[in-house]
Motif scaffolding. Structure first.
Motif, PDB file in Angstrom:
ATOM      1  N   VAL A 164      -6.559  -8.725  34.459  1.00 36.23           N
ATOM      2  CA  VAL A 164      -6.081  -8.634  35.841  1.00 36.23           C
ATOM      3  C   VAL A 164      -4.914  -7.651  35.917  1.00 36.23           C
ATOM      4  N   TRP A 165      -4.015  -7.728  34.952  1.00 31.80           N
ATOM      5  CA  TRP A 165      -2.852  -6.833  34.927  1.00 31.80           C
ATOM      6  C   TRP A 165      -3.274  -5.371  34.763  1.00 31.80           C
ATOM      7  N   GLU A 166      -4.252  -5.109  33.877  1.00 35.76           N
ATOM      8  CA  GLU A 166      -4.726  -3.747  33.668  1.00 35.76           C
ATOM      9  C   GLU A 166      -5.390  -3.186  34.921  1.00 35.76           C
ATOM     10  N   GLU A 167      -6.080  -4.042  35.673  1.00 33.22           N
ATOM     11  CA  GLU A 167      -6.770  -3.589  36.887  1.00 33.22           C
ATOM     12  C   GLU A 167      -5.830  -3.453  38.085  1.00 33.22           C
ATOM     13  N   GLY A 168      -4.858  -4.376  38.216  1.00 25.96           N
ATOM     14  CA  GLY A 168      -4.036  -4.378  39.428  1.00 25.96           C
ATOM     15  C   GLY A 168      -2.544  -4.272  39.214  1.00 25.96           C
ATOM     16  N   GLY A 169      -2.109  -4.174  37.985  1.00 26.90           N
ATOM     17  CA  GLY A 169      -0.684  -4.058  37.712  1.00 26.90           C
ATOM     18  C   GLY A 169       0.037  -5.393  37.852  1.00 26.90           C
ATOM     19  N   ALA A 170       1.360  -5.319  37.834  1.00 23.19           N
ATOM     20  CA  ALA A 170       2.180  -6.528  37.883  1.00 23.19           C
ATOM     21  C   ALA A 170       1.978  -7.304  39.179  1.00 23.19           C
ATOM     22  N   ALA A 171       1.684  -6.596  40.273  1.00 24.40           N
ATOM     23  CA  ALA A 171       1.483  -7.273  41.563  1.00 24.40           C
ATOM     24  C   ALA A 171       0.295  -8.231  41.532  1.00 24.40           C
ATOM     25  N   ALA A 172      -0.699  -7.920  40.698  1.00 22.55           N
ATOM     26  CA  ALA A 172      -1.881  -8.776  40.618  1.00 22.55           C
ATOM     27  C   ALA A 172      -1.577 -10.118  39.961  1.00 22.55           C
ATOM     28  N   LEU A 173      -0.468 -10.183  39.230  1.00 18.30           N
ATOM     29  CA  LEU A 173      -0.088 -11.434  38.557  1.00 18.30           C
ATOM     30  C   LEU A 173       0.771 -12.326  39.441  1.00 18.30           C
ATOM     31  N   ARG A 174       1.218 -11.821  40.567  1.00 17.00           N
ATOM     32  CA  ARG A 174       2.097 -12.584  41.456  1.00 17.00           C
ATOM     33  C   ARG A 174       1.324 -13.686  42.177  1.00 17.00           C
ATOM     34  N   ARG A 175       2.075 -14.682  42.618  1.00 15.74           N
ATOM     35  CA  ARG A 175       1.479 -15.771  43.390  1.00 15.74           C
ATOM     36  C   ARG A 175       0.989 -15.235  44.721  1.00 15.74           C
ATOM     37  N   ARG A 176      -0.101 -15.788  45.185  1.00  9.18           N
ATOM     38  CA  ARG A 176      -0.603 -15.441  46.513  1.00  9.18           C
ATOM     39  C   ARG A 176      -0.343 -16.614  47.441  1.00  9.18           C
ATOM     40  N   PRO A 177      -0.124 -16.334  48.719  1.00 11.28           N
ATOM     41  CA  PRO A 177       0.115 -17.451  49.643  1.00 11.28           C
ATOM     42  C   PRO A 177      -1.101 -18.373  49.699  1.00 11.28           C
ATOM     43  N   ALA A 178      -0.826 -19.629  49.964  1.00 16.20           N
ATOM     44  CA  ALA A 178      -1.899 -20.622  50.050  1.00 16.20           C
ATOM     45  C   ALA A 178      -2.852 -20.241  51.173  1.00 16.20           C
ATOM     46  N   THR A 179      -4.129 -20.440  50.914  1.00 13.92           N
ATOM     47  CA  THR A 179      -5.127 -20.148  51.935  1.00 13.92           C
ATOM     48  C   THR A 179      -5.421 -21.408  52.713  1.00 13.92           C
ATOM     49  N   GLY A 180      -6.149 -21.263  53.758  1.00 16.59           N
ATOM     50  CA  GLY A 180      -6.531 -22.406  54.567  1.00 16.59           C
ATOM     51  C   GLY A 180      -5.819 -22.407  55.899  1.00 16.59           C
ATOM     52  N   ARG A 181      -6.193 -23.349  56.704  1.00 13.86           N
ATOM     53  CA  ARG A 181      -5.639 -23.450  58.035  1.00 13.86           C
ATOM     54  C   ARG A 181      -4.174 -23.868  57.952  1.00 13.86           C
ATOM     55  N   PRO A 182      -3.301 -23.215  58.711  1.00 15.10           N
ATOM     56  CA  PRO A 182      -1.899 -23.633  58.702  1.00 15.10           C
ATOM     57  C   PRO A 182      -1.741 -25.000  59.372  1.00 15.10           C
ATOM     58  N   PRO A 183      -0.726 -25.766  58.996  1.00 16.70           N
ATOM     59  CA  PRO A 183      -0.538 -27.084  59.597  1.00 16.70           C
ATOM     60  C   PRO A 183      -0.237 -26.969  61.092  1.00 16.70           C
ATOM     61  N   LYS A 184      -0.658 -27.985  61.846  1.00 18.65           N
ATOM     62  CA  LYS A 184      -0.420 -27.985  63.292  1.00 18.65           C
ATOM     63  C   LYS A 184       1.057 -28.156  63.623  1.00 18.65           C
ATOM     64  N   LEU A 185       1.783 -28.850  62.746  1.00 17.04           N
ATOM     65  CA  LEU A 185       3.211 -29.091  62.982  1.00 17.04           C
ATOM     66  C   LEU A 185       4.038 -28.284  62.001  1.00 17.04           C
ATOM     67  N   ASP A 186       5.031 -27.554  62.509  1.00 16.68           N
ATOM     68  CA  ASP A 186       5.923 -26.839  61.599  1.00 16.68           C
ATOM     69  C   ASP A 186       6.990 -27.812  61.088  1.00 16.68           C
ATOM     70  N   ASP A 187       7.845 -27.343  60.186  1.00 12.66           N
ATOM     71  CA  ASP A 187       8.831 -28.224  59.555  1.00 12.66           C
ATOM     72  C   ASP A 187       9.806 -28.829  60.565  1.00 12.66           C
ATOM     73  N   ALA A 188      10.202 -28.060  61.572  1.00 12.13           N
ATOM     74  CA  ALA A 188      11.133 -28.569  62.586  1.00 12.13           C
ATOM     75  C   ALA A 188      10.480 -29.696  63.389  1.00 12.13           C
ATOM     76  N   GLN A 189       9.202 -29.533  63.725  1.00 10.81           N
ATOM     77  CA  GLN A 189       8.492 -30.577  64.462  1.00 10.81           C
ATOM     78  C   GLN A 189       8.337 -31.832  63.606  1.00 10.81           C
ATOM     79  N   VAL A 190       8.075 -31.659  62.322  1.00  9.95           N
ATOM     80  CA  VAL A 190       7.941 -32.819  61.427  1.00  9.95           C
ATOM     81  C   VAL A 190       9.256 -33.588  61.378  1.00  9.95           C
ATOM     82  N   GLU A 191      10.372 -32.890  61.330  1.00 13.85           N
ATOM     83  CA  GLU A 191      11.671 -33.569  61.311  1.00 13.85           C
ATOM     84  C   GLU A 191      11.932 -34.285  62.634  1.00 13.85           C
ATOM     85  N   THR A 192      11.493 -33.703  63.743  1.00 10.52           N
ATOM     86  CA  THR A 192      11.618 -34.354  65.049  1.00 10.52           C
ATOM     87  C   THR A 192      10.794 -35.639  65.065  1.00 10.52           C
TER      88      THR A 192
END
Length: 171
Positions: A60-88
């Motif tokens: 993976v590193w040879e094909e895409g460099g150091a960026a290919a080894l980095r974490r990718r954001p989680a996939t899927g539908r985002p939650p309906k409530l953001d963190d501020a709403q959850v605290e409310t």
């Protein structure tokens, strides 16, 4: 997830790395060791993985460099409530069910869903309410003890102290 601060030599507190952060650091370290001339087996032992993982990371590193080894954001539908709403919602639920007009101070999924909709304007399914309570708020299922209204604790204690030994001796 709760973090307990770690004290460092400089006196600052830094939270421990999460699992995804540790995995990324392991991949980056494997490439650094490869560049230093280590073999795949040595790298695998050093970072605590199997040699096949090291080979895959290097490919993976040879094909895409150091960026290919980095974490990718989680996939899927985002939650309906953001963190501020959850605290409310948390603050609203901690006031108790009776504060929201319910007869008993007991939370059910339907009641929590009603409060979530009142407070945030977001309608959640029962399954989503359950995930909100157990996953994001850290609550757990608590079943109330069923007891008769007529129950007299002092009479029960008297019976256990006086009647039960007398009955037990009669055997």
């Amino acid at each position: 997830m709760a973090y307990r601060p770690l004290s460092s030599a400089s006196g600052s507190s830094v939270p421990p790395l999460s699992r995804p952060q540790l995995a990324e650091a392991r991949r980056v370290r494997a490439v650094e060791l490869f560049e230093e001339g280590w073999s795949n087996v040595e790298i695998a032992r050093a970072v605590g993985v199997c040699a096949e993982s090291v080979r895959r990371w290097l490919r993976v590193w040879e094909e895409g460099g150091a960026a290919a080894l980095r974490r990718r954001p989680a996939t899927g539908r985002p939650p309906k409530l953001d963190d501020a709403q959850v605290e409310t919602v948390r603050a609203a639920l901690e006031r108790g069910a009776q504060a929201h007009g319910f007869e008993a101070d007991l939370w059910t999924l339907e009641r929590v869903g009603t409060v979530v909709e009142r407070v945030t304007g977001v309608s959640l399914s029962r399954a989503s309410v359950w995930r909100l309570l157990t996953g994001r708020l850290g609550w757990s299922l608590q079943r109330p003890e069923r007891r008769a209204v007529e129950r007299d604790e002092s009479e029960i204690a008297r019976w256990i102290a006086h009647e039960w030994p007398r009955i037990k001796k009669g055997r």
